[in-house]
Design an enzyme around this catalytic site. Sequence first.
Site, PDB file in Angstrom:
ATOM      1  N   ARG A 127     -57.384 -52.043 -34.869  1.00  0.00           N
ATOM      2  CA  ARG A 127     -56.741 -50.734 -34.639  1.00  0.00           C
ATOM      3  C   ARG A 127     -57.804 -49.705 -34.246  1.00  0.00           C
ATOM      4  O   ARG A 127     -57.629 -48.910 -33.329  1.00  0.00           O
ATOM      5  CB  ARG A 127     -56.022 -50.323 -35.934  1.00  0.00           C
ATOM      6  CG  ARG A 127     -55.506 -48.917 -36.010  1.00  0.00           C
ATOM      7  CD  ARG A 127     -54.521 -48.741 -37.160  1.00  0.00           C
ATOM      8  NE  ARG A 127     -55.140 -48.372 -38.435  1.00  0.00           N
ATOM      9  CZ  ARG A 127     -54.484 -48.286 -39.606  1.00  0.00           C
ATOM     10  NH1 ARG A 127     -53.202 -48.580 -39.656  1.00  0.00           N
ATOM     11  NH2 ARG A 127     -55.100 -47.933 -40.709  1.00  0.00           N
ATOM     12  N   ARG A 139     -59.666 -43.233 -37.149  1.00  0.00           N
ATOM     13  CA  ARG A 139     -59.713 -42.817 -38.553  1.00  0.00           C
ATOM     14  C   ARG A 139     -61.093 -43.096 -39.131  1.00  0.00           C
ATOM     15  O   ARG A 139     -61.625 -44.187 -38.966  1.00  0.00           O
ATOM     16  CB  ARG A 139     -58.655 -43.587 -39.362  1.00  0.00           C
ATOM     17  CG  ARG A 139     -57.282 -42.974 -39.273  1.00  0.00           C
ATOM     18  CD  ARG A 139     -56.256 -43.779 -40.004  1.00  0.00           C
ATOM     19  NE  ARG A 139     -56.584 -44.000 -41.417  1.00  0.00           N
ATOM     20  CZ  ARG A 139     -55.691 -44.371 -42.339  1.00  0.00           C
ATOM     21  NH1 ARG A 139     -54.433 -44.548 -41.983  1.00  0.00           N
ATOM     22  NH2 ARG A 139     -56.047 -44.571 -43.575  1.00  0.00           N
TER      23      ARG A 139
HETATM   24  P1  AMP Z   1     -53.414 -43.924 -46.193  1.00  0.00           P
HETATM   25  O1  AMP Z   1     -53.188 -43.204 -44.919  1.00  0.00           O
HETATM   26  O2  AMP Z   1     -52.158 -44.071 -47.013  1.00  0.00           O
HETATM   27  O3  AMP Z   1     -54.130 -45.237 -46.008  1.00  0.00           O
HETATM   28  O4  AMP Z   1     -54.381 -43.011 -47.092  1.00  0.00           O
HETATM   29  C1  AMP Z   1     -55.678 -42.677 -46.642  1.00  0.00           C
HETATM   30  C2  AMP Z   1     -56.535 -42.242 -47.828  1.00  0.00           C
HETATM   31  O5  AMP Z   1     -55.953 -41.079 -48.449  1.00  0.00           O
HETATM   32  C3  AMP Z   1     -56.652 -43.258 -48.959  1.00  0.00           C
HETATM   33  O6  AMP Z   1     -57.657 -44.220 -48.714  1.00  0.00           O
HETATM   34  C4  AMP Z   1     -56.995 -42.336 -50.136  1.00  0.00           C
HETATM   35  O7  AMP Z   1     -58.328 -41.892 -50.078  1.00  0.00           O
HETATM   36  C5  AMP Z   1     -56.102 -41.134 -49.864  1.00  0.00           C
HETATM   37  N1  AMP Z   1     -54.755 -41.301 -50.455  1.00  0.00           N
HETATM   38  C6  AMP Z   1     -53.569 -41.398 -49.792  1.00  0.00           C
HETATM   39  N2  AMP Z   1     -52.540 -41.518 -50.641  1.00  0.00           N
HETATM   40  C7  AMP Z   1     -53.084 -41.523 -51.889  1.00  0.00           C
HETATM   41  C8  AMP Z   1     -52.543 -41.641 -53.214  1.00  0.00           C
HETATM   42  N3  AMP Z   1     -51.222 -41.798 -53.410  1.00  0.00           N
HETATM   43  N4  AMP Z   1     -53.407 -41.599 -54.248  1.00  0.00           N
HETATM   44  C9  AMP Z   1     -54.734 -41.434 -54.072  1.00  0.00           C
HETATM   45  N5  AMP Z   1     -55.312 -41.335 -52.862  1.00  0.00           N
HETATM   46  C10 AMP Z   1     -54.503 -41.370 -51.772  1.00  0.00           C
END
Ligand code: AMP
Length: 193
Positions: A127, A139
Amino acid sequence: MNIILLGPPGAGKGTQAGRLVSDRNMVQLSTGDMLRAARTSGTEMGKIVADVMDRGDLVTDEIVIGLIKEQLESGKTGGGFIFDGFPRTLQQADALGALMDEMGLTLDHVIEMQVNDEVLVKRIVGRAEEARKAGQPVRADDNEESLKVRLLAYYKQTSPLIGYYYAKGMLKSLDGLGTIEQVSKDIASILDA
Ligand code: AMP
């Protein structure tokens, strides 16, 4: 209908949530998207979470629970909520349960998207490469080093939720390795059962 999409990074939660938004007018609540938006707009919270996110660790329960609470209280419900990337810890799951109870909302299904770890790593690194070739933003946490931390966070902190929701009778598991179309169909058959 309110659902959680549960699965490791790269399982396709965001893709499937996007489809449910367009097909069923559901409201996607992605804490990852909310945190990235906070970073882009340069809020204090955005600055606090930046390093943690880039490293691949989880931000504090307090921050993400606050974000979700705000959204639930905003009054926008559409065809129901899709929790995407939340909850990621048992504390978050308990907090979500309490919040929903308070608001008279029910959680209908927790859909676990199962994928093989090797495929995940290839997907995420792929990706990032595709985006780079297309000149699109990549990202900061889509690299092999952060991915390892994200996977470890998933297994240590998030995967206990599989047992937690199974015990509550809410867990539905599906094969996340099928085509996008196939996974959408599997999700639809859970929602329409
Ligand atoms: P994602 O886009 O869901 O992969 O989230 C990207 C990053 O945001 C993760 O690796 C965490 O650092 C943070 N993050 C997102 N959702 C959460 C959550 N529910 N709890 C803690 N950290 C989160």
